[in-house]
Motif scaffolding. Sequence first.
Motif, PDB file in Angstrom:
ATOM      1  N   ARG A 122      22.595  34.604  46.359  1.00  0.00           N
ATOM      2  CA  ARG A 122      21.593  35.636  46.074  1.00  0.00           C
ATOM      3  C   ARG A 122      21.980  36.441  44.840  1.00  0.00           C
ATOM      4  NH1 ARG A 122      17.978  36.443  50.336  1.00  0.00           N
ATOM      5  NH2 ARG A 122      18.639  35.657  52.376  1.00  0.00           N
ATOM      6  N   TYR A 136      18.326  42.626  52.734  1.00  0.00           N
ATOM      7  CA  TYR A 136      18.354  41.509  53.677  1.00  0.00           C
ATOM      8  C   TYR A 136      19.184  41.838  54.918  1.00  0.00           C
ATOM      9  CZ  TYR A 136      17.000  39.196  49.315  1.00  0.00           C
ATOM     10  OH  TYR A 136      16.382  38.862  48.149  1.00  0.00           O
ATOM     11  N   TYR A 175      25.300  35.777  51.239  1.00  0.00           N
ATOM     12  CA  TYR A 175      24.851  36.362  49.974  1.00  0.00           C
ATOM     13  C   TYR A 175      25.337  35.591  48.748  1.00  0.00           C
ATOM     14  CZ  TYR A 175      22.997  40.473  52.302  1.00  0.00           C
ATOM     15  OH  TYR A 175      22.234  41.311  53.076  1.00  0.00           O
TER      16      TYR A 175
END
Length: 204
Positions: free
Chosen positions: A63, A31, A60
């Motif tokens: 994630r 990403y 993040y």
Amino acid sequence: DACFMQSVEVAYALRDAVEWVIASPAEIPAYGAPYDKVVPEFFNPSSGIEDIMYEYKKSYDDREYAALISAVNTSYMQELADVTCRYVEEYFNTNSANNYSACLAYVPGKAPAYYDMNLVMKKILDEYDYAEWKAAFDKAVPYSMVSNSRMVWSQKAYEWVEIGDDCGAVSAYFPQDKTINRTSNADFRTTEWYRAAGWDEAGW
């Protein structure tokens, strides 16, 4: 925003070019950085280093792939090199049989493995010497952050790397074998850090 850039060798080489280096010692997830959130912090007078890092880390937090970053204050890199030099010849000379298997490696099982510098020094140095070294390291690396999952994916090793609280978030090359790692050792000798940290005096 590139994989493995937060190494002591890179930070030392940049000491006269930039004041701070914010980067990751591990692989950056696909990403990448949230530029729309991070870049504005560069120009916000009320923002500091931790604000820039937090925007990266926060992107993040939800994630599966964690992001690990740290900030190096390059004005303290020479002091870190000087303190490291005191111990390299004693603890890391070519006759030392150091075992790094229990140390955090950002590329597990792959020499030179991108070892976490702090965790190697903590394992190899005695308590008194480590305390002195760590004081210099903390000045050079005052900030580190990892997103919530704490599980960094290493595509090169094809496995997860768990980030613990004692992670220093800066990698370092630790030569281990003159024959097997001949090419890596030769590359290491071209870095400024190699001489500044006393690796030449240690026989490598």
